[in-house]
Design a protein around this motif. Structure first.
Motif, short mmCIF file in Angstrom:
data_model
loop_
_atom_site.label_atom_id
_atom_site.label_comp_id
_atom_site.label_asym_id
_atom_site.label_seq_id
_atom_site.Cartn_x
_atom_site.Cartn_y
_atom_site.Cartn_z
N UNK A 126 56.75 49.84 71.21
CA UNK A 126 56.49 49.43 69.83
C UNK A 126 55.27 48.49 69.86
N UNK A 127 54.25 48.86 69.13
CA UNK A 127 53.02 48.07 69.06
C UNK A 127 53.19 47.05 67.92
N UNK A 128 53.09 45.78 68.26
CA UNK A 128 53.37 44.69 67.32
C UNK A 128 52.11 43.88 67.07
N UNK A 129 51.89 43.55 65.81
CA UNK A 129 50.77 42.69 65.42
C UNK A 129 51.32 41.38 64.86
N UNK A 130 50.82 40.27 65.40
CA UNK A 130 51.26 38.93 64.99
C UNK A 130 50.07 38.15 64.47
N UNK A 131 50.11 37.78 63.20
CA UNK A 131 49.10 36.91 62.59
C UNK A 131 49.70 35.51 62.51
N UNK A 132 49.06 34.57 63.22
CA UNK A 132 49.67 33.25 63.34
C UNK A 132 48.74 32.16 62.82
N UNK A 133 49.34 31.12 62.27
CA UNK A 133 48.60 30.02 61.66
C UNK A 133 47.72 29.32 62.70
N UNK A 134 46.60 28.75 62.26
CA UNK A 134 45.69 28.09 63.21
C UNK A 134 46.24 26.81 63.80
N UNK A 135 47.44 26.41 63.41
CA UNK A 135 48.08 25.27 64.06
C UNK A 135 48.60 25.64 65.45
N UNK A 136 48.77 26.95 65.71
CA UNK A 136 49.26 27.41 67.01
C UNK A 136 48.08 27.71 67.94
N UNK A 137 48.22 27.34 69.19
CA UNK A 137 47.26 27.77 70.20
C UNK A 137 47.59 29.20 70.60
N UNK A 138 46.68 29.81 71.34
CA UNK A 138 46.95 31.15 71.83
C UNK A 138 48.17 31.18 72.74
N UNK A 139 48.28 30.15 73.59
CA UNK A 139 49.43 30.08 74.51
C UNK A 139 50.74 29.97 73.73
N UNK A 140 50.72 29.19 72.65
CA UNK A 140 51.94 29.03 71.84
C UNK A 140 52.30 30.33 71.13
N UNK A 141 51.30 31.07 70.69
CA UNK A 141 51.57 32.35 70.04
C UNK A 141 52.19 33.35 71.02
N UNK A 142 51.65 33.38 72.22
CA UNK A 142 52.19 34.28 73.25
C UNK A 142 53.62 33.89 73.58
N UNK A 143 53.86 32.60 73.74
CA UNK A 143 55.22 32.14 74.08
C UNK A 143 56.20 32.51 72.97
N UNK A 144 55.75 32.42 71.72
CA UNK A 144 56.62 32.76 70.59
C UNK A 144 57.03 34.23 70.65
N UNK A 145 56.07 35.11 70.92
CA UNK A 145 56.38 36.53 70.99
C UNK A 145 57.31 36.83 72.16
N UNK A 146 57.05 36.22 73.29
CA UNK A 146 57.91 36.47 74.46
C UNK A 146 59.33 35.97 74.21
N UNK A 147 59.49 34.88 73.49
CA UNK A 147 60.84 34.38 73.22
C UNK A 147 61.57 35.28 72.23
N UNK A 148 60.83 35.83 71.25
CA UNK A 148 61.47 36.73 70.28
C UNK A 148 61.96 38.01 70.94
N UNK A 149 61.20 38.49 71.93
CA UNK A 149 61.52 39.76 72.57
C UNK A 149 61.96 39.55 74.02
#
Length: 366
Positions: A252-275
């Protein structure tokens, strides 16, 4: 005066910004085919003695060197997404408003037209200006003209403030969301479909991945006074081997648009925790940019053009300038909802408003 020929274009920069928009749009420049338009831009600026012209591939830089205390970078891309029977341009009236219809009118040749006209006419601005018109924005980052220019001539990005002419209804849109794409995989065991009980169907496991996405409540995040809407969505799904084989893998190809308050590392960690428990591969990551409205130049710009600043939900190259320490905003004619649309069209009055706002600010009359 000879009729404009899109096959052999030269622009008369004394024309109105609306006429220039039409002419620039009628020069086809789908990503990878920008050379004709880039040549025309260089030729059209040839007599502008107040500008230093620099070319890198199909990216054109034109800058003043007046010794001003501050420098502003104003940029726009000259490529478009592919056509779909939406050229040549035409004028149409909708609900009493005049529009210019056609590919590129919104994203973002109207903004480029305004910039070109001002670049030629403003010989004595209150700040030094670096104008940038670049290629390959609509495709991958490694092809982007600004990526190449930053590698070859990083000193050209120096500035106290930057404006990207992305469509914003001729109102300021600060910063931008970040953008992440990930491939989420689940695995099973292949078997003959006539004896499916001896296999393990990976595609069926996609239901749980999709359930996570369907139940996800994307937050709205306030950053420096602007509220950014996030988004998490499936944008593709693939799996299957043959019509008589139980599949052993689904993606499943997922696209995540995240607020500029998040760093790239934080965005990646969020996706990994969800899945958690799934195979997660990050295939693209571009961090966002904070609004950039606290810089003194930005505040004067906002005062000159008026209106209320809004957040930019999509990713734009303002993030590139922000990463270089240059606060940046989006400001250009056109409704972002019409970008890439088959009925792409820009309101003529917005082209005029954008030109008037930039002119007033750059000449100190705003």
């Amino acid at each position: 005066m000879p009729r404009f020929d899109p096959a052999h274009p030269v622009f008369d920069l004394t024309d109105s910004s609306t006429v220039l928009t039409q002419q620039i749009c009628d020069v086809e420049s789908v990503s990878g085919d920008e050379t004709l338009l880039a040549d025309a831009i260089v030729a059209s600026l040839a007599g502008a003695e107040h500008l230093e012209i620099i070319r890198d591939g199909d990216t054109i830089v034109a800058r003043t060197n007046l010794g001003r205390e501050q420098r502003v970078v104003i940029a726009g891309h000259i490529d478009t997404v592919p056509l779909n029977d939406n050229l040549p341009t035409r004028y149409e009236t909708v609900d009493g408003e005049e529009y210019l219809w056609g590919r590129g009118t919104v994203d973002m040749k109207a903004g480029v037209a305004v910039q070109l006209k001002l670049a030629a006419e403003l010989t004595d601005p209150v700040v030094d200006i670096t104008w940038m018109w670049y290629d390959h924005e609509e495709v991958s980052n490694e092809l982007n003209g600004l990526t190449r220019l930053a590698a070859n001539r990083p000193e050209l990005f120096a500035g106290d403030f930057a404006i990207l002419g992305e469509p914003s209804n001729s109102q300021i849109e600060g910063g931008c969301n970040g953008n992440l794409r990930a491939e989420i995989r689940a695995y099973g065991l292949r078997a003959h479909s006539a004896r499916s009980w001896v296999g393990d169907n990976a595609i069926h496991k996609a239901a749980d991945i999709l359930a996570i996405l369907d139940s996800y409540e994307a937050p709205q995040v306030e950053v420096d006074g602007l509220v950014y809407r996030e988004g998490l969505n499936a944008v593709g799904i693939s799996g299957g081997v043959a019509g008589n084989v139980i599949p052993d893998e689904v993606m499943v190809h997922v696209n995540y648009r995240f607020a500029p308050s998040r760093s790239g590392e934080e965005a990646v960690a969020h996706i990994r925790s969800l899945f958690e428990g799934y195979d997660v591969t990050i295939v693209d990551l571009a961090v966002g940019a904070r609004p950039g409205l606290d810089a003194p130049l930005a505040q004067r710009f906002q005062a000159a053009v008026g209106g209320e600043a809004k957040p930019k939900y999509g990713w734009t190259d303002v993030a590139r300038f922000s990463a270089m320490g240059v606060p940046a905003v989006n400001y250009g004619p056109g409704d972002p909802m019409k970008a890439h649309a088959d009925d792409e069209r820009v309101r003529v009055s917005q082209i005029e408003e954008c030109e008037a706002g930039l002119r007033a600010w750059l000449t100190g009359r705003g």
